[in-house]
Scaffold this motif. Structure first.
Motif, short mmCIF file in Angstrom:
data_model
loop_
_atom_site.label_atom_id
_atom_site.label_comp_id
_atom_site.label_asym_id
_atom_site.label_seq_id
_atom_site.Cartn_x
_atom_site.Cartn_y
_atom_site.Cartn_z
N ALA A 175 0.83 -1.21 0.00
CA ALA A 175 0.00 0.00 0.00
C ALA A 175 0.86 1.25 0.00
N ALA A 176 1.98 1.21 0.73
CA ALA A 176 2.90 2.34 0.71
C ALA A 176 3.49 2.55 -0.68
N ALA A 177 3.82 1.46 -1.35
CA ALA A 177 4.37 1.56 -2.71
C ALA A 177 3.33 2.14 -3.67
N GLU A 178 2.07 1.75 -3.50
CA GLU A 178 1.00 2.28 -4.35
C GLU A 178 0.83 3.78 -4.14
N LEU A 179 0.91 4.23 -2.90
CA LEU A 179 0.82 5.66 -2.62
C LEU A 179 1.99 6.41 -3.22
N ASN A 180 3.17 5.81 -3.15
CA ASN A 180 4.36 6.41 -3.74
C ASN A 180 4.25 6.50 -5.26
N ASP A 181 3.84 5.40 -5.88
CA ASP A 181 3.79 5.35 -7.34
C ASP A 181 2.61 6.14 -7.90
N GLY A 182 1.47 6.06 -7.24
CA GLY A 182 0.27 6.68 -7.77
C GLY A 182 0.13 8.15 -7.47
N ALA A 183 0.55 8.57 -6.27
CA ALA A 183 0.38 9.97 -5.86
C ALA A 183 1.69 10.73 -5.78
N GLY A 184 2.80 10.04 -6.03
CA GLY A 184 4.09 10.71 -5.98
C GLY A 184 4.53 11.09 -4.58
N ILE A 185 3.92 10.47 -3.56
CA ILE A 185 4.26 10.78 -2.17
C ILE A 185 5.26 9.75 -1.66
N PRO A 186 6.48 10.13 -1.31
CA PRO A 186 7.45 9.17 -0.78
C PRO A 186 6.86 8.48 0.45
N SER A 187 6.76 7.16 0.40
CA SER A 187 5.99 6.46 1.43
C SER A 187 6.73 5.23 1.94
N ILE A 188 6.51 4.94 3.22
CA ILE A 188 7.08 3.78 3.88
C ILE A 188 5.99 3.14 4.74
N THR A 189 6.33 2.06 5.42
CA THR A 189 5.35 1.40 6.27
C THR A 189 5.20 2.14 7.61
N LEU A 190 4.09 1.88 8.29
CA LEU A 190 3.88 2.46 9.61
C LEU A 190 5.00 2.06 10.57
N THR A 191 5.44 0.83 10.47
CA THR A 191 6.51 0.36 11.35
C THR A 191 7.77 1.19 11.17
N ARG A 192 8.10 1.51 9.93
CA ARG A 192 9.31 2.30 9.68
C ARG A 192 9.12 3.75 10.13
#
Length: 528
Positions: A175-192
């Protein structure tokens, strides 16, 4: 979650029971039976039934436990720790509605919208509210296929041009990768994100943090982020849908914030192309199962009283889609079901010459060149994430490696990753693994193991078609056939069982939403 028995005695067990990893780890409220079950799992086997009963009663009488309203005859309880956490987050969210966070000048927002001329009015309204509203915490409720990622991409552009640092996160790496790829928002997991907060990250007035699939994140998983932003003045945007798969851990925060805050909503389904499916999904979303099932079930093709025949029909339909170069995905409630569907799918592929070479055996499953594989564990060092899908391009039997071609490029699955069992075939996956994905044709294996949120997710993945294949859950468990009678049409029992299953919601709610009264001595003030 399974726990190893402890050997440090009942006192330690009672103390831990009221903590974050105790009886409220996965549910906000509990009853006496839950306490006994939990104690049974954490205490040595030598503890007898009578002592378990005494310990349960002692725990329920403890000052760290509060009784809350119950719709059942048996009392329901929660812990003071969780009540305080929930109340703090709710009160903070209400207080932060006028914090003037993440504000952007109108010309920057207009520019972002003008560069996306296909954006719908409700999507543009969402972007304006995020950039003009100023709330320290915004809640965006976006059902499947409503275009949330496209909207967030525009908001991200406006925020960045205004000088904000926009970050994203999600419970899962996919889901983080989808947010990064689709919205251009650098994203990681909640744990990180939690790790970064522990190392000093401050979500301050120059930050906007977007939490995607927030409906799957537990209350305690969201708490460090929301507390940090409230302390340092940063903006947080929770994006999700309380009608999709619920949290694994104690949750209900997104749904309660949706009730308390001026939520920003997307409503128009832009994914499904069949108007009948759009209408049926809306019925299913709101629990009107009877109206929904007739659209997704074809009694001549997708309903049967024989488990083997129904599964084979499902795989045959999937193969017809694949043969027409269409993107198709099979889903099931459990991995055991998905494994069977994958085995049948591979029979088609092998017959068509799409699989080749000497197979490598991983977890008693054969993998060949050409196989579609899904990764089930994050390994950031090797560029692997949980949910990543790829095609096997080569197998090194000597070193026991598999080379995958993914959307992100070539990846190597090494011996330790394989031997740990972190892959499965990817033609059929669980519904939980499918949330957030989109395909051309979605095929869902139905049984009485479904529930409303799972059915809603499984039947909303496909753009072109979504079908349910019905198998009687009792027959699955007992390996028996259900025989129709002249007065009872074939498949009627099956449909009835699934209908009943889909009327059941597993949505979680906060303990505070069930409390009759929150004592002033707890210091709880959750606002209006």
């Amino acid at each position: 979650m399974g726990r190893r028995p402890r050997t440090d005695g009942p006192c330690r067990a009672l103390a831990e029971l009221a903590g974050p990893e105790g009886v409220t780890e996965q549910q906000s409220t509990f009853d006496r039976r839950d306490v006994i079950r939990h104690l049974t799992g954490v205490l040595p086997g030598a503890v007898g039934a009578a002592q378990l009963e005494e310990l349960a009663d002692a725990f329920l009488a403890h000052s760290d436990v509060r009784e809350v309203r119950s719709d059942h005859a048996e009392p329901t309880f929660t812990t003071v720790e969780l009540l305080n956490t929930e109340a703090r987050l709710l009160a903070s969210a209400v207080r932060r509605t006028d914090d003037e966070c993440g504000l952007v000048e109108a010309d920057l927002v207009d520019r972002a919208l003008q560069e996306r001329p296909s954006m719908a009015d409700e999507q543009a309204a969402l972007v304006r509210q995020l950039c003009f509203g100023g709330a320290g915490l915004d809640v965006v409720v976006a059902p499947p296929g409503t275009g949330k990622t496209f909207s967030l991409d525009a908001a991200r552009q406006a925020w960045e041009q205004a000088g904000y640092r926009v970050l994203g996160c999600a419970l899962s790496a996919s889901a983080a990768a989808e947010l990064n790829d689709g919205a251009g928002i650098p994203s990681i997991t909640l744990t990180r994100v939690h790790d970064k907060l522990n190392r000093g990250l401050r979500i301050d007035a120059q930050h906007v943090l977007v939490v995607d699939e927030a409906g799957m994140a537990g209350t305690r998983q969201l708490a460090p982020i929301l507390d940090n932003a409230a302390e340092h003045g940063g903006k947080v945007v929770l994006v999700g849908d309380p009608k999709q798969l619920p949290e694994i851990h104690a949750g209900g925060l997104l749904a309660e914030l949706d009730r308390r805050l001026p939520t920003i909503r997307l409503a128009e389904n832009r994914r499904q192309q069949d108007p009948a499916e759009v209408e049926a999904l809306d019925h299913l979303r709101h629990g009107r199962v009877e109206h929904a099932l007739s659209t997704f079930v074809d009694h001549d093709r997708t309903v049967g009283t024989n488990s083997d025949a129904v599964r084979q029909a499902m795989v045959d339909d999937w193969w017809r889609h694949v043969g027409n170069d269409a993107d198709a995905l099979m889903m099931a409630p459990r991995w055991a079901d998905a494994d069977d569907l994958n085995r049948r799918a591979r029979h088609h592929l092998r017959g068509a010459g799409r699989l080749g070479g000497d197979p490598i055996i991983v977890g008693e499953r054969p993998y060949e060149v050409g196989d579609r594989v899904i990764c089930l564990r994050n390994d950031y060092h090797r560029g692997l994430r949980n949910g990543m899908v790829g095609t096997v391009t080569s197998i090194n039997h000597e070193h026991r490696h598999i080379a995958l071609e993914t959307d992100d490029g070539r990846r190597i699955l090494t011996t330790d990753y394989l031997d740990a069992g972190h892959i499965r075939h990817g033609y059929a996956i669980t519904v939980h693994k499918s949330q957030g994905s989109t395909c051309g044709h979605a095929l869902l294996l139905g049984s009485d193991e479904l529930y409303r949120e799972m059915g809603y997710v499984g039947l909303s993945r496909g753009r072109l078609s979504n079908r349910m294949y019905l198998v009687d859950g009792a027959e699955q468990r007992a390996d028996r056939e259900v025989h129709a009678t002249p007065s009872q049409p074939e498949g009627a029992d099956v449909v009835s069982g699934v209908r009943e299953a889909l009327t059941t919601s597993r949505a979680k709610e906060l303990a505070t939403s069930r409390a009759d009264q929150l004592d002033a001595d707890l210091g709880i003030d959750i606002g209006p």
